[in-house]
Write a protein that holds these residues in place. Structure first.
Motif, PDB file in Angstrom:
ATOM      1  N   TYR A   1      19.910  83.999  33.188  1.00  0.00           N
ATOM      2  CA  TYR A   1      18.777  84.918  33.294  1.00  0.00           C
ATOM      3  C   TYR A   1      19.267  86.281  32.841  1.00  0.00           C
ATOM      4  O   TYR A   1      20.357  86.713  33.230  1.00  0.00           O
ATOM      5  CB  TYR A   1      18.306  85.067  34.734  1.00  0.00           C
ATOM      6  N   MET A   2      18.464  86.954  32.024  1.00  0.00           N
ATOM      7  CA  MET A   2      18.736  88.331  31.635  1.00  0.00           C
ATOM      8  C   MET A   2      17.544  89.169  32.080  1.00  0.00           C
ATOM      9  O   MET A   2      16.412  88.855  31.726  1.00  0.00           O
ATOM     10  CB  MET A   2      18.930  88.457  30.123  1.00  0.00           C
ATOM     11  N   ILE A   3      17.815  90.190  32.868  1.00  0.00           N
ATOM     12  CA  ILE A   3      16.782  91.158  33.233  1.00  0.00           C
ATOM     13  C   ILE A   3      17.051  92.403  32.414  1.00  0.00           C
ATOM     14  O   ILE A   3      18.128  92.991  32.523  1.00  0.00           O
ATOM     15  CB  ILE A   3      16.799  91.468  34.741  1.00  0.00           C
ATOM     16  N   GLN A   4      16.095  92.767  31.572  1.00  0.00           N
ATOM     17  CA  GLN A   4      16.266  93.949  30.731  1.00  0.00           C
ATOM     18  C   GLN A   4      15.538  95.126  31.355  1.00  0.00           C
ATOM     19  O   GLN A   4      14.331  95.076  31.591  1.00  0.00           O
ATOM     20  CB  GLN A   4      15.746  93.689  29.319  1.00  0.00           C
ATOM     21  N   PHE A   5      16.300  96.173  31.632  1.00  0.00           N
ATOM     22  CA  PHE A   5      15.760  97.401  32.187  1.00  0.00           C
ATOM     23  C   PHE A   5      15.581  98.422  31.065  1.00  0.00           C
ATOM     24  O   PHE A   5      16.346  98.429  30.098  1.00  0.00           O
ATOM     25  CB  PHE A   5      16.730  97.981  33.229  1.00  0.00           C
ATOM     26  N   LEU A   6      14.593  99.289  31.204  1.00  0.00           N
ATOM     27  CA  LEU A   6      14.351 100.396  30.275  1.00  0.00           C
ATOM     28  C   LEU A   6      14.094  99.923  28.846  1.00  0.00           C
ATOM     29  O   LEU A   6      14.363 100.639  27.885  1.00  0.00           O
ATOM     30  CB  LEU A   6      15.510 101.406  30.303  1.00  0.00           C
ATOM     31  N   LYS A   7      13.600  98.703  28.712  1.00  0.00           N
ATOM     32  CA  LYS A   7      13.282  98.164  27.389  1.00  0.00           C
ATOM     33  C   LYS A   7      11.902  97.545  27.451  1.00  0.00           C
ATOM     34  O   LYS A   7      11.645  96.698  28.293  1.00  0.00           O
ATOM     35  CB  LYS A   7      14.315  97.122  26.957  1.00  0.00           C
ATOM     36  N   GLY A   8      11.033  97.976  26.544  1.00  0.00           N
ATOM     37  CA  GLY A   8       9.688  97.431  26.529  1.00  0.00           C
ATOM     38  C   GLY A   8       9.221  97.065  25.135  1.00  0.00           C
ATOM     39  O   GLY A   8       8.219  96.396  24.975  1.00  0.00           O
ATOM     40  N   GLY A   9       9.963  97.495  24.135  1.00  0.00           N
ATOM     41  CA  GLY A   9       9.564  97.207  22.761  1.00  0.00           C
ATOM     42  C   GLY A   9       9.998  95.823  22.310  1.00  0.00           C
ATOM     43  O   GLY A   9      10.775  95.141  22.968  1.00  0.00           O
ATOM     44  N   ASP A  10       9.460  95.420  21.186  1.00  0.00           N
ATOM     45  CA  ASP A  10       9.807  94.131  20.600  1.00  0.00           C
ATOM     46  C   ASP A  10      11.267  94.156  20.146  1.00  0.00           C
ATOM     47  O   ASP A  10      11.752  95.154  19.632  1.00  0.00           O
ATOM     48  CB  ASP A  10       8.895  93.866  19.397  1.00  0.00           C
ATOM     49  N   SER A  11      11.965  93.051  20.367  1.00  0.00           N
ATOM     50  CA  SER A  11      13.368  92.958  19.968  1.00  0.00           C
ATOM     51  C   SER A  11      13.693  91.517  19.613  1.00  0.00           C
ATOM     52  O   SER A  11      13.149  90.579  20.212  1.00  0.00           O
ATOM     53  CB  SER A  11      14.251  93.448  21.119  1.00  0.00           C
ATOM     54  N   GLY A  12      14.584  91.332  18.665  1.00  0.00           N
ATOM     55  CA  GLY A  12      14.902  90.007  18.145  1.00  0.00           C
ATOM     56  C   GLY A  12      15.367  89.009  19.181  1.00  0.00           C
ATOM     57  O   GLY A  12      15.077  87.813  19.080  1.00  0.00           O
ATOM     58  N   GLU A  13      16.084  89.478  20.212  1.00  0.00           N
ATOM     59  CA  GLU A  13      16.589  88.528  21.204  1.00  0.00           C
ATOM     60  C   GLU A  13      15.460  87.826  21.950  1.00  0.00           C
ATOM     61  O   GLU A  13      15.603  86.679  22.367  1.00  0.00           O
ATOM     62  CB  GLU A  13      17.560  89.185  22.196  1.00  0.00           C
ATOM     63  N   LEU A  14      14.314  88.493  22.100  1.00  0.00           N
ATOM     64  CA  LEU A  14      13.177  87.860  22.777  1.00  0.00           C
ATOM     65  C   LEU A  14      12.726  86.616  22.011  1.00  0.00           C
ATOM     66  O   LEU A  14      12.441  85.572  22.601  1.00  0.00           O
ATOM     67  CB  LEU A  14      12.019  88.840  22.912  1.00  0.00           C
ATOM     68  N   HIS A  15      12.684  86.733  20.695  1.00  0.00           N
ATOM     69  CA  HIS A  15      12.245  85.619  19.845  1.00  0.00           C
ATOM     70  C   HIS A  15      13.297  84.511  19.801  1.00  0.00           C
ATOM     71  O   HIS A  15      12.963  83.325  19.812  1.00  0.00           O
ATOM     72  CB  HIS A  15      11.918  86.128  18.438  1.00  0.00           C
ATOM     73  N   SER A  16      14.559  84.887  19.754  1.00  0.00           N
ATOM     74  CA  SER A  16      15.638  83.891  19.729  1.00  0.00           C
ATOM     75  C   SER A  16      15.660  83.058  21.001  1.00  0.00           C
ATOM     76  O   SER A  16      15.794  81.840  20.956  1.00  0.00           O
ATOM     77  CB  SER A  16      17.002  84.572  19.565  1.00  0.00           C
ATOM     78  N   VAL A  17      15.525  83.727  22.127  1.00  0.00           N
ATOM     79  CA  VAL A  17      15.594  83.036  23.408  1.00  0.00           C
ATOM     80  C   VAL A  17      14.440  82.049  23.557  1.00  0.00           C
ATOM     81  O   VAL A  17      14.610  80.958  24.088  1.00  0.00           O
ATOM     82  CB  VAL A  17      15.654  84.048  24.573  1.00  0.00           C
ATOM     83  N   GLU A  18      13.271  82.419  23.040  1.00  0.00           N
ATOM     84  CA  GLU A  18      12.135  81.492  23.063  1.00  0.00           C
ATOM     85  C   GLU A  18      12.474  80.196  22.339  1.00  0.00           C
ATOM     86  O   GLU A  18      12.036  79.125  22.718  1.00  0.00           O
ATOM     87  CB  GLU A  18      10.914  82.123  22.381  1.00  0.00           C
TER      88      GLU A  18
END
Length: 180
Positions: A39-56
């Motif tokens: 599990y990764m909890i990302q703090f202070l990040k709300g914009g689109d980022s490549g890791e979100l798509h990779s993890v999916e």
């Protein structure tokens, strides 16, 4: 969670250079490849980022959680936005505490948690208490600039990523697929 790590340690990726989140993601990739849950909890990040798509695309064994909607730097927020962010940070931290207590994963990454501390949205003692409550077979990874000495003392690994040169100095902004 069927598989358990033999021994979970505390890792910190800090410094003013690029690559702290990237290092944590690399560790996550290695961990998931061996059949463990991350599990990764990302703090202070709300914009689109490549890791979100990779993890999916990777696996249900790797999940990224975001509670923030922030798309600006903290110092550019007005008081109302800061209050809303503080509420979301508290929710994210409560979730992290639950993940640790209920052992939902083998590796928990608190991405940009040092930024949360620098902006005084959580206390150092709250993070130290979470570290102390971590189960023996759970790895905990913390990222962000300016790691407090109290966390250094509790950590098993502390890696400093130092900026020697950065394209931002030439006016080159974050690029899709590389920095975001």
């Amino acid at each position: 969670m069927e598989k358990k790590l033999d021994k979970g340690l505390i890792q910190v990726y800090t410094g003013d250079g690029k690559g702290k989140t990237t290092a944590a993601l690399g560790q996550a990739l290695r961990t998931v490849g061996r059949g463990y849950k991350v599990y990764m909890i990302q703090f202070l990040k709300g914009g689109d980022s490549g890791e979100l798509h990779s993890v999916e695309r990777l696996s249900p064994d790797f999940q990224i959680f975001r509670f923030d909607k922030i798309k600006k730097f903290f110092w550019t927020l007005n008081e109302e936005e800061k209050a809303d962010l503080k509420k979301r940070i508290d929710e994210a931290f409560d979730f992290a505490v639950k993940v640790v207590k209920e052992e939902h994963c083998n590796v928990l990454i608190l991405d940009e948690i040092m930024g949360v501390l620098s902006n005084k949205l959580l206390s150092i003692e709250q993070i130290c208490q979470l570290i102390r409550e971590k189960p023996d077979h759970m790895e905990l990874i913390l990222t962000g600039r300016n790691v407090p000495q109290e966390i250094v003392e509790l950590a098993d690994y502390v890696s400093e990523i130092k900026m020697i040169k950065h394209p931002f100095q030439k006016g080159i902004h974050a690029r899709e697929g590389i920095e975001q």
